[in-house]
Scaffold this motif. Structure first.
Motif, mmCIF file in Angstrom:
data_model
loop_
_atom_site.group_PDB
_atom_site.id
_atom_site.type_symbol
_atom_site.label_atom_id
_atom_site.label_comp_id
_atom_site.label_asym_id
_atom_site.label_seq_id
_atom_site.Cartn_x
_atom_site.Cartn_y
_atom_site.Cartn_z
ATOM 1 N N LEU A 347 0.831 -1.194 0.000
ATOM 2 C CA LEU A 347 0.000 0.000 0.000
ATOM 3 C C LEU A 347 0.868 1.247 0.000
ATOM 4 C CD1 LEU A 347 -2.526 -1.020 2.818
ATOM 5 C CD2 LEU A 347 -2.856 -1.187 0.334
ATOM 6 N N GLU A 348 0.222 2.377 -0.259
ATOM 7 C CA GLU A 348 0.974 3.644 -0.213
ATOM 8 C C GLU A 348 1.642 3.844 1.141
ATOM 9 O OE1 GLU A 348 -0.208 7.142 -2.188
ATOM 10 O OE2 GLU A 348 -2.031 6.253 -3.017
ATOM 11 N N LYS A 349 0.902 3.599 2.220
ATOM 12 C CA LYS A 349 1.482 3.854 3.555
ATOM 13 C C LYS A 349 2.664 2.923 3.841
ATOM 14 C CE LYS A 349 -2.023 1.061 5.944
ATOM 15 N NZ LYS A 349 -3.292 1.100 6.666
ATOM 16 N N GLN A 350 2.599 1.701 3.311
ATOM 17 C CA GLN A 350 3.721 0.780 3.493
ATOM 18 C C GLN A 350 4.945 1.251 2.716
ATOM 19 O OE1 GLN A 350 1.326 -2.642 2.222
ATOM 20 N NE2 GLN A 350 1.738 -3.598 4.218
ATOM 21 N N LEU A 351 4.713 1.719 1.496
ATOM 22 C CA LEU A 351 5.830 2.202 0.664
ATOM 23 C C LEU A 351 6.472 3.424 1.300
ATOM 24 C CD1 LEU A 351 4.105 1.697 -2.786
ATOM 25 C CD2 LEU A 351 6.063 0.426 -1.905
ATOM 26 N N GLN A 352 5.631 4.286 1.854
ATOM 27 C CA GLN A 352 6.165 5.473 2.520
ATOM 28 C C GLN A 352 7.037 5.065 3.702
ATOM 29 O OE1 GLN A 352 2.449 7.512 3.229
ATOM 30 N NE2 GLN A 352 2.200 7.961 1.051
ATOM 31 N N LYS A 353 6.556 4.090 4.452
ATOM 32 C CA LYS A 353 7.308 3.630 5.625
ATOM 33 C C LYS A 353 8.643 2.996 5.207
ATOM 34 C CE LYS A 353 6.452 0.704 9.557
ATOM 35 N NZ LYS A 353 5.655 -0.477 9.901
ATOM 36 N N LEU A 354 8.625 2.323 4.063
ATOM 37 C CA LEU A 354 9.849 1.680 3.570
ATOM 38 C C LEU A 354 10.740 2.647 2.792
ATOM 39 C CD1 LEU A 354 8.181 -1.641 2.352
ATOM 40 C CD2 LEU A 354 9.859 -1.493 4.202
ATOM 41 N N ASN A 355 10.295 3.906 2.709
ATOM 42 C CA ASN A 355 11.053 4.915 1.953
ATOM 43 C C ASN A 355 11.275 4.521 0.502
ATOM 44 O OD1 ASN A 355 11.558 7.185 3.596
ATOM 45 N ND2 ASN A 355 12.897 5.885 4.868
ATOM 46 N N ILE A 356 10.257 3.910 -0.087
ATOM 47 C CA ILE A 356 10.345 3.564 -1.511
ATOM 48 C C ILE A 356 9.644 4.664 -2.303
ATOM 49 C CG2 ILE A 356 9.658 1.910 -3.290
ATOM 50 C CD1 ILE A 356 9.848 -0.283 -1.154
ATOM 51 N N ASP A 357 10.354 5.206 -3.274
ATOM 52 C CA ASP A 357 9.805 6.278 -4.097
ATOM 53 C C ASP A 357 8.859 5.658 -5.133
ATOM 54 O OD1 ASP A 357 9.473 8.836 -4.915
ATOM 55 O OD2 ASP A 357 11.434 9.036 -5.890
ATOM 56 N N TYR A 358 7.598 6.023 -5.084
ATOM 57 C CA TYR A 358 6.616 5.336 -5.932
ATOM 58 C C TYR A 358 5.716 6.327 -6.666
ATOM 59 C CZ TYR A 358 3.106 6.486 -2.415
ATOM 60 O OH TYR A 358 2.273 7.160 -1.581
ATOM 61 N N VAL A 359 5.080 5.805 -7.694
ATOM 62 C CA VAL A 359 4.032 6.550 -8.399
ATOM 63 C C VAL A 359 2.780 5.686 -8.379
ATOM 64 C CG1 VAL A 359 5.561 7.875 -9.900
ATOM 65 C CG2 VAL A 359 4.811 5.599 -10.615
ATOM 66 N N THR A 360 1.632 6.324 -8.574
ATOM 67 C CA THR A 360 0.389 5.572 -8.530
ATOM 68 C C THR A 360 -0.636 6.159 -9.492
ATOM 69 O OG1 THR A 360 -1.419 4.834 -7.101
ATOM 70 C CG2 THR A 360 -0.369 6.912 -6.508
ATOM 71 N N ALA A 361 -1.466 5.313 -10.038
ATOM 72 C CA ALA A 361 -2.546 5.784 -10.922
ATOM 73 C C ALA A 361 -3.735 4.870 -10.748
ATOM 74 C CB ALA A 361 -2.087 5.786 -12.376
ATOM 75 N N LYS A 362 -4.881 5.419 -11.028
ATOM 76 C CA LYS A 362 -6.138 4.687 -10.871
ATOM 77 C C LYS A 362 -6.942 4.899 -12.135
ATOM 78 C CE LYS A 362 -8.904 6.339 -7.703
ATOM 79 N NZ LYS A 362 -9.272 6.777 -6.353
ATOM 80 N N ILE A 363 -7.499 3.840 -12.671
ATOM 81 C CA ILE A 363 -8.313 3.990 -13.886
ATOM 82 C C ILE A 363 -9.657 3.302 -13.681
ATOM 83 C CG2 ILE A 363 -6.349 4.092 -15.474
ATOM 84 C CD1 ILE A 363 -8.342 0.968 -15.621
ATOM 85 N N GLU A 364 -10.612 3.727 -14.481
ATOM 86 C CA GLU A 364 -11.897 3.043 -14.514
ATOM 87 C C GLU A 364 -12.057 2.424 -15.887
ATOM 88 O OE1 GLU A 364 -15.314 5.252 -13.018
ATOM 89 O OE2 GLU A 364 -16.539 4.187 -14.497
ATOM 90 N N SER A 365 -12.415 1.164 -15.918
ATOM 91 C CA SER A 365 -12.628 0.500 -17.198
ATOM 92 C C SER A 365 -13.842 -0.410 -17.055
ATOM 93 C CB SER A 365 -11.353 -0.264 -17.595
ATOM 94 O OG SER A 365 -11.536 -0.943 -18.820
ATOM 95 N N ARG A 366 -13.920 -1.412 -17.922
ATOM 96 C CA ARG A 366 -15.061 -2.319 -17.918
ATOM 97 C C ARG A 366 -14.564 -3.758 -17.816
ATOM 98 N NH1 ARG A 366 -19.375 0.546 -16.871
ATOM 99 N NH2 ARG A 366 -20.624 -1.195 -17.620
ATOM 100 N N THR A 367 -15.403 -4.625 -17.265
ATOM 101 C CA THR A 367 -15.003 -6.029 -17.136
ATOM 102 C C THR A 367 -15.097 -6.779 -18.457
ATOM 103 O OG1 THR A 367 -17.256 -6.545 -16.474
ATOM 104 C CG2 THR A 367 -15.645 -6.213 -14.705
#
Lengths: 451, 451
Positions: A347-367
């Protein structure tokens, strides 16, 4: 080693998978299993569906009975036997025969601890009342079902909004109960990032669950041995029954005085062969820690898949194979009515705690293809390492057909694939199954622009 | 390069994906697209569902119209323009404006050929009759739908039992036609091994398709411009309409006199940047070959996913990016009524031809936990390299929830995973989604004993 006496504590997923594996490899070996309940090899994950009456009898949840193990596999399963103590110096365990109320010591040459988990409950007066239910053993599931049948409760309070809480919410709604869920933090499903957890909150409110966030169990009001109200830090909620969904803890109290090394919460420390710190003592399943392949940390995750896999590896190790359990990536999936929720990785909070520099994106699509009947909304969130583009996590929420897509991301995580690798995957497409770009690829295409 | 004139032949998946990609990267660049039909960016894969009336209007199959591309993306799409000839020496193409019946030459600086595929039909008299239908373009789909609406045919013969044949069988059954399928070899779906193809044959016979195996098209009986009977090597089959499902061929006749290199069947040879042998000439989609990551051979596979991906890479290359299309593993999926069929990787006969020593196993499992309502049968066959255990192929047949599991195998194949790697994967499990061991893992567990 094939003539040594193997003793296994716990007769569910991990224990019986190990027992079966050893039996396959060593047909003559003595194998004794002590199980505190009447049941072996059942699907604890199936309990919510037994409570909802989707599954008609609890027997359907049982894969193999103690009799089958005894008669067909020559595994000496002793039900109603509770292990009280482990003495690793003298290689023996103290056992209570519950039927005869007799204690005795049993020696072992090799020992596997597979005692699973138990529903967590804070030490609040009344937690052991007859209408307060955990959901970790088949017995607990049968208790809930009997209680609903006999007492016809009109409403229930579920404490905790994790997988168990959500699945039980569905079950109790289907049984016609009014369901209130109290959840300590601001979001249900704390295995998701807050923005995804929010979608789950909205979904379950839409199903009719009264959801009380930022609200914590403070106590129970007990009358005649029954909880009649749940007292939170904000109010008093009258109720006919209580379901504990605050997660599970390793069932290892009996090891506290032993030399077997536990972590702060009581989970057994094991290596990749499922060996504990003590020679000839193994552990597997929901009582043990496991290695997280992304965070590289030891983690406690109580799940049937891990119990089965670690049980298989423990069995292999005990039988003298070079078996290795490489670890997990934290994959989990859950259905609440028509909604499917899946997650893997960090999760984001885990990555922050591990000091890992990350990017994130969210999309909406169809099944499915947008024009195909039954095509449903699916939201995919990906997390990836900045610069390298290596996948770090994925979360999916959607309706029918959404959740199982997490498996591609779990595979990608395990083998260090990048977003470009995901885009390049030759995933299956036909209109009834997917848009032409699978939603996980659409998410990767969006996120790759940010790395 | 950004000021160069880009000409694209073909306005469907590959062509318009490339055009859009170039437009995103180079907002000012001149882009002209010649499309022979009236339509752009449609889902040819959706045609069977338009014919079955699951999709009500053909417009729903169109992702973006020529007008949208012109007005919103400033892409100069010219419909009803058929390209007749390519002169790579002088960097120009001969175009027929079909509306005005005028031919003209158009110059280009860079050229992308994305003319797709066409339904294969042997050179049999009557193949161009009004009631003989291919299923490769939106126009062909509209023709079928109109024919059914207007002429109310009572029965149809489908020639060929591949994906298109099977999907059209479902569509025509749903429209109430009697369906006869003739198939040259002993099994439908020759992209499966015979033992798995056999299961599909049984399934479609169960649906009411009259399946004639080992039977080959010999000719048509034509009356008044219509085929009234299909003549096979065994019999005469009276029919109201004929659907061609014998696979597709690259639509590249107009290149035969050009310097662009084609393979024996007319597919354009390209490198990983989608470049042809001619500088400044690219190709993508169903008119081009692609690299198979397992066999390491150049293969012709006409599929929407590959068209989209190679179109994206071609667009990236043309826009000056270092875009690479690594190749495919031969993943495909198909639905026929309640049956789902999926495959990836190589078949037994391909492995034999490549002299790869392999092992194979087939298991039957369930799509959900055995006790969960709606749990369906799923058959998984895996092929793996002897000794190394590296996955070489997978095939899945089952009902709802079966097919998309192929994606884990496709990911595994692409990254050279072994059976042990598959067993170790942390795949998602909850009773509504899977047995505790996902069927692909159950298959790997069986096969690993044989390597």
């Amino acid at each position: 080693m094939a003539n040594n006496k193997l003793v296994i504590i716990g007769g569910d997923a991990a224990g019986m998978t190990a027992a079966s594996k050893v039996r396959r490899e060593q047909p003559e070996r003595e194998i004794i299993v002590f199980e505190k309940s009447d049941y072996t090899s059942y699907s604890a994950c199936g309990i919510p569906y037994f409570v909802s009456e989707k599954v008609k009898t609890y027997e359907e949840l049982i894969v193999r009975s103690p009799e089958t193990f005894r008669n067909k596999y020559n595994i000496d399963v002793r039900t109603q036997h509770l292990v009280l103590e482990v003495d690793t110096d003298n290689k023996k365990i103290k056992v209570l025969n519950k039927k005869e109320n007799k204690e005795f010591w049993e020696s072992y040459d090799q020992l596997l601890i597979a005692t699973g988990g138990k529903a967590f409950c804070p030490d609040v007066k009344g937690y052991d009342s007859e209408n307060v239910f955990g959901v970790t053993t088949l017995k607990s599931g049968i208790n809930i079902e009997c209680y609903i049948e006999e007492k016809k409760p009109k409403n229930a309070v579920i404490i905790g909004g994790g997988y168990i809480g959500l699945e039980m919410a569905e079950a109790l709604l289907e049984r016609g109960l009014e369901v209130t869920m109290i959840n300590r933090s601001e979001q249900v499903m704390n295995t998701l990032d807050p923005d995804m957890g929010e979608l789950v909150s909205e979904a379950i409110k839409g199903l009719g669950v009264k959801l009380l966030l930022n609200e914590e169990l403070a106590g129970f009001e007990v009358n005649d041995g029954k909880v009649t109200s749940v007292i939170s830090n904000k109010r008093n909620i009258p109720t006919d029954m209580v379901v504990l969904g605050m997660g599970s803890r390793p069932n290892t109290d009996f090891l506290k005085e032993s030399a077997v090394e536990l972590d702060a919460k009581g989970a057994i420390k094991v290596n990749a062969q499922q060996q504990t710190n003590i020679p000839d003592v193994w552990a597997a399943g929901d009582c043990a820690l496991t290695h997280h392949l992304v965070s590289k940390e030891q983690v406690y995750i109580a799940l049937g898949t891990i119990a089965n896999k670690t049980g298989l590896v423990a069995g292999g190790s005990i039988a003298g194979e070079k078996a290795v359990f490489p670890g997990v990536v934290g994959t989990a999936v859950c259905k609440v009515c028509s909604y499917e929720v899946a997650r893997t990785g960090l999760l984001e909070k885990q990555l922050q705690k591990l000091n890992i520099d990350y990017v994130t994106a969210k999309i909406e699509s169809r099944t499915r293809a947008h024009y195909y009947p039954g095509s449903k909304k699916i939201v995919v969130k990906l997390l990836a390492e900045k610069n390298s583009g290596r996948l770090l996590g994925g979360q999916i929420i959607g309706e029918e057909g959404a959740a199982k897509r997490i498996d591609v991301l779990a595979t990608a995580l395990t083998h260090n694939l990048t977003l470009q690798n995901i885009i390049d995957l030759d995933l299956s497409y036909a209109p009834p199954f997917s848009p032409v770009w699978d939603p996980v690829q659409t998410a990767a295409r969006k996120l790759i622009n940010d790395i």
